[in-house]
Motif scaffolding. Sequence first.
Motif, PDB file in Angstrom:
ATOM      1  N   ASP A  25     -22.123 -23.220  -6.272  1.00 33.62           N
ATOM      2  CA  ASP A  25     -23.119 -22.155  -6.260  1.00 33.62           C
ATOM      3  C   ASP A  25     -22.988 -21.439  -7.597  1.00 33.62           C
ATOM      4  OD1 ASP A  25     -23.505 -22.775  -3.614  1.00 33.62           O
ATOM      5  OD2 ASP A  25     -23.198 -20.739  -2.858  1.00 33.62           O
ATOM      6  N   PHE A  56     -28.940 -15.831  -3.503  1.00 30.24           N
ATOM      7  CA  PHE A  56     -29.059 -14.420  -3.111  1.00 30.24           C
ATOM      8  C   PHE A  56     -29.869 -13.616  -4.133  1.00 30.24           C
ATOM      9  CE2 PHE A  56     -25.212 -15.992  -0.967  1.00 30.24           C
ATOM     10  CZ  PHE A  56     -25.609 -15.777   0.344  1.00 30.24           C
ATOM     11  N   ARG A 122     -25.687  -9.199   4.353  1.00 34.74           N
ATOM     12  CA  ARG A 122     -26.682 -10.234   4.082  1.00 34.74           C
ATOM     13  C   ARG A 122     -27.148 -10.828   5.405  1.00 34.74           C
ATOM     14  NH1 ARG A 122     -22.824 -15.174   1.838  1.00 34.74           N
ATOM     15  NH2 ARG A 122     -21.432 -15.165   3.626  1.00 34.74           N
ATOM     16  N   ASN A 160     -29.632 -20.114   3.286  1.00 38.91           N
ATOM     17  CA  ASN A 160     -28.208 -20.368   3.100  1.00 38.91           C
ATOM     18  C   ASN A 160     -27.488 -20.229   4.428  1.00 38.91           C
ATOM     19  OD1 ASN A 160     -25.956 -20.816   1.146  1.00 38.91           O
ATOM     20  ND2 ASN A 160     -25.198 -18.938   2.109  1.00 38.91           N
ATOM     21  N   GLU A 161     -26.722 -21.247   4.783  1.00 39.53           N
ATOM     22  CA  GLU A 161     -25.923 -21.202   6.012  1.00 39.53           C
ATOM     23  C   GLU A 161     -26.688 -20.524   7.143  1.00 39.53           C
ATOM     24  OE1 GLU A 161     -22.010 -19.617   5.172  1.00 39.53           O
ATOM     25  OE2 GLU A 161     -21.362 -21.546   4.442  1.00 39.53           O
ATOM     26  N   ASN A 260     -27.540 -25.948   3.865  1.00 38.58           N
ATOM     27  CA  ASN A 260     -26.096 -26.156   4.042  1.00 38.58           C
ATOM     28  C   ASN A 260     -25.638 -25.806   5.451  1.00 38.58           C
ATOM     29  OD1 ASN A 260     -26.825 -23.595   3.090  1.00 38.58           O
ATOM     30  ND2 ASN A 260     -24.891 -23.224   2.056  1.00 38.58           N
ATOM     31  N   ASP A 285     -20.769 -27.040   4.321  1.00 37.61           N
ATOM     32  CA  ASP A 285     -19.804 -26.115   3.731  1.00 37.61           C
ATOM     33  C   ASP A 285     -18.539 -26.174   4.568  1.00 37.61           C
ATOM     34  OD1 ASP A 285     -21.977 -25.432   2.219  1.00 37.61           O
ATOM     35  OD2 ASP A 285     -22.227 -23.418   3.057  1.00 37.61           O
ATOM     36  N   TYR A 287     -14.382 -24.627   4.815  1.00 34.31           N
ATOM     37  CA  TYR A 287     -13.251 -23.833   4.314  1.00 34.31           C
ATOM     38  C   TYR A 287     -12.029 -24.091   5.178  1.00 34.31           C
ATOM     39  CZ  TYR A 287     -16.677 -21.699   1.373  1.00 34.31           C
ATOM     40  OH  TYR A 287     -17.642 -21.524   0.422  1.00 34.31           O
ATOM     41  N   GLU A 318     -20.349 -26.559  -0.330  1.00 35.47           N
ATOM     42  CA  GLU A 318     -19.415 -25.482  -0.673  1.00 35.47           C
ATOM     43  C   GLU A 318     -18.059 -25.781  -0.071  1.00 35.47           C
ATOM     44  OE1 GLU A 318     -20.441 -21.539   0.579  1.00 35.47           O
ATOM     45  OE2 GLU A 318     -22.563 -21.838   0.198  1.00 35.47           O
ATOM     46  N   VAL A 324      -9.914 -17.906  -0.010  1.00 37.93           N
ATOM     47  CA  VAL A 324     -11.187 -17.262   0.326  1.00 37.93           C
ATOM     48  C   VAL A 324     -10.915 -15.755   0.438  1.00 37.93           C
ATOM     49  CG1 VAL A 324     -12.103 -19.305   1.465  1.00 37.93           C
ATOM     50  CG2 VAL A 324     -10.929 -17.572   2.835  1.00 37.93           C
ATOM     51  N   TRP A 326     -12.212 -13.911   3.325  1.00 38.09           N
ATOM     52  CA  TRP A 326     -12.668 -13.431   4.640  1.00 38.09           C
ATOM     53  C   TRP A 326     -11.724 -13.771   5.789  1.00 38.09           C
ATOM     54  CZ3 TRP A 326     -13.188 -18.034   7.090  1.00 38.09           C
ATOM     55  CH2 TRP A 326     -13.572 -19.148   6.314  1.00 38.09           C
ATOM     56  N   PHE A 356     -18.052 -22.968  -3.551  1.00 36.25           N
ATOM     57  CA  PHE A 356     -18.451 -21.587  -3.696  1.00 36.25           C
ATOM     58  C   PHE A 356     -17.327 -20.959  -4.500  1.00 36.25           C
ATOM     59  CE2 PHE A 356     -18.311 -17.130  -3.043  1.00 36.25           C
ATOM     60  CZ  PHE A 356     -19.619 -16.788  -3.287  1.00 36.25           C
ATOM     61  N   GLU A 366     -17.046 -10.477  -2.346  1.00 40.16           N
ATOM     62  CA  GLU A 366     -16.371 -11.762  -2.524  1.00 40.16           C
ATOM     63  C   GLU A 366     -15.607 -11.846  -3.847  1.00 40.16           C
ATOM     64  OE1 GLU A 366     -18.912 -14.568   0.422  1.00 40.16           O
ATOM     65  OE2 GLU A 366     -19.781 -14.295  -1.567  1.00 40.16           O
ATOM     66  N   HIS A 369     -12.542 -13.976  -3.803  1.00 40.69           N
ATOM     67  CA  HIS A 369     -12.736 -15.381  -3.400  1.00 40.69           C
ATOM     68  C   HIS A 369     -12.606 -16.242  -4.646  1.00 40.69           C
ATOM     69  CE1 HIS A 369     -14.648 -18.972  -1.770  1.00 40.69           C
ATOM     70  NE2 HIS A 369     -14.833 -18.391  -0.602  1.00 40.69           N
TER      71      HIS A 369
END
Length: 680
Positions: A25, A56, A122, A160-161, A260, A285, A287, A318, A324, A326, A356, A366, A369
């Motif tokens: 991204d 975004f 978001r 997105n997602e 994604n 994506d 993680y 991603e 990360v 989160w 990402f 983020e 991240h």
Amino acid sequence: MTATRLTRLLSGPDGDSPRLGYGADYNPEQWSREVWEEDVRLMREAGVTVVSVGIFSWARIQPAPDEWDFTWLDEVMDLLHEGGIGVDLATATASPPPWLTTAHPEILPVTATGETVWPGARQHWRPTSPVFRDHALRLVREMAARYANHPALVAWHISNELGCHNIYDYSDDAARAFRDWLRARYTTLEGLNHAWGTAFWSQRYSGWEQILPPRLAASHPNPTQQLDFKRFSSDALKDYLRAERDVLRQITPDVPVTTNFMVMNGTKGMNYPDWADEIDFVSNDHYVHPGPQDRDELSFSANLTSGIAGGRPWFLMEHSTSAVNWQPVNVAKRPGDLARDSLLHVAHGADAVCYFQWRQSSAGAEKYHSAMVPHAGEDSDLFRAVVALGDTLKALAPVAGSEREPAPVGIVYDWESWWASEQDSHPTSLLDYRQEALDWYSALLALGVRADIVTTRADLDRHRVLIAPVLHVVPAELAKDLTRYAENGGHLITTYFSGVVDENDHVWLGGYPGALRELLGIRIEEFGPLLDGESVELDGAGTGSLWTDRITVTEPEVEVLARYRTGAYADRPAVTRRPAGRGSAAYVSTRLGPEGLAGLLPGLLAAAGVGSELPAEAQGRVELAVRRDADSRYLFLVNRTDETVPLPGLAGELLTGRPADADTLVLPPREVAVLRQPAD
Ligand code: GLA
Ligand code: GLA
């Protein structure tokens, strides 16, 4: 989309020979013009081929209802194109701008308890809001028209997602759309009343307008209403996905479209097997969630993504170079993890490896991240690892476009059973559908036996052994398919709480496991769930937890492979197997965990003639995944351990990895080798 179209996408704007995609991204709106130029220089150094731009950017592109600002994005697209980098261009609809939510607060989602989900993060939009859809599709049209002929454009990235934060919305828009969805499914109120079992607790509906989403209720909401709301919510977002896609296809029919997915630990709202046909290629994506099975879980998710993509190549859209931001504690990756994690996705069919994000943010939620260019800048071990992976992916170019070679074992992963088995008011609230499936996968990894994670839409006959953990929802048709599978020589293994209900979540009567009772040759009158921390011993098959069943064998040919030694059902059968036609059907009535399953499986696999394809030294320590095309097989050998593992007897052209000497390949800790062999 066929492998060929994805390959063309990966051939780049000049149609060079196919290669694996590499990128991230890219969020240039967070940086100044000088940084953009440095970005392109560093992308070239790292071997980046594709970036996702604009995800975004709505507030920047459309600062007010009738004001558009594309100049900065034009410049970014041009710069990337000059650098030879393709753009997977976002439709930019993921996060509505403040002017829109201020003018139209009716697009904001509402929780089950009636609270508004406010802007400030978001994805604060209702999937079913007609107002949101109007504004979003207008933006999609503007984007598509503006960049239709831009030479950097290689794919469209819808939103997105989808569903990451807004899968469940209980607003009045959702209520209206839910009623429409129910009318389409049941046609009549009579049909709905039957399916939902509304004779119970005086829930009978006499008008469609009386029906609501399962909002906060005084006690357990109707289970079929809950299950239908899950189906509806997945369909509502799928419908939104189609709306964006249709605009794109109309304006740019030749540009492939993706969105994604989030096939990973923790996301279950979106029925991705059902979404996959709507897009031109699947992307995912992923993680890592640190823990004892973390890389097994990575492999499982990549493998399931391949199943969702029908075994065809897909895009890793991603993942993270390191930590990360989160999780409760955000652990940095160790040396070697960056490459191994990426290549494990390639092993399971990814034709692109993206992160990402490209450059780590200095502000925003983020900022801690990780990214391809960390806060420390290009003079960092992380960026050097990123450049090295770029070189490895170049060496793996021949793999691009190859599909997965079916494995001898299939593990069935079924969204309907996932959703239904974990609902409330069940024998236990501790059941974890995904964990049970992952445990079987971990056990197979420990034995060095290759397995594919497949959906119920797959051609099940491809696998000599089919494991269907907690296959809770079994409509009559699926029961027939599984019976046919066994009769034709397949070996089915299923577990506790399988075969219990039909598609309406109504119990199959006459004894469990209902729809699978005859095939398995057993009958269960009562479930025996175990308290948290409680366990039972099995004769020669380890320790069970979570669940037990009071099993009666009903057919003389059924073999009892293990009995309970302790607990309420001591001396009764715990694991059974019935020869059925040319195959068999086995039942495991308790949770054995990865170790217990690794002890049980060899016997079940041997009966099907399935074993490890790896040399003995490597079994359990190395994961094998195989891709193939018309000419070649590609063996991905992934060291799962922190030790060096020899791989005697494996030969072929080494695309990446280190030979120890002329004859023996070795895998240093956490490294990956890829061997090319001629196709048979
Ligand atoms: C998801 C989102 C990204 C970013 C990352 C962080 O993948 O799509 O925008 O938030 O998570 O891990
Ligand atoms: C109470 C209620 C019943 C039933 C049982 C279940 O007794 O009156 O309707 O819900 O609980 O335990």
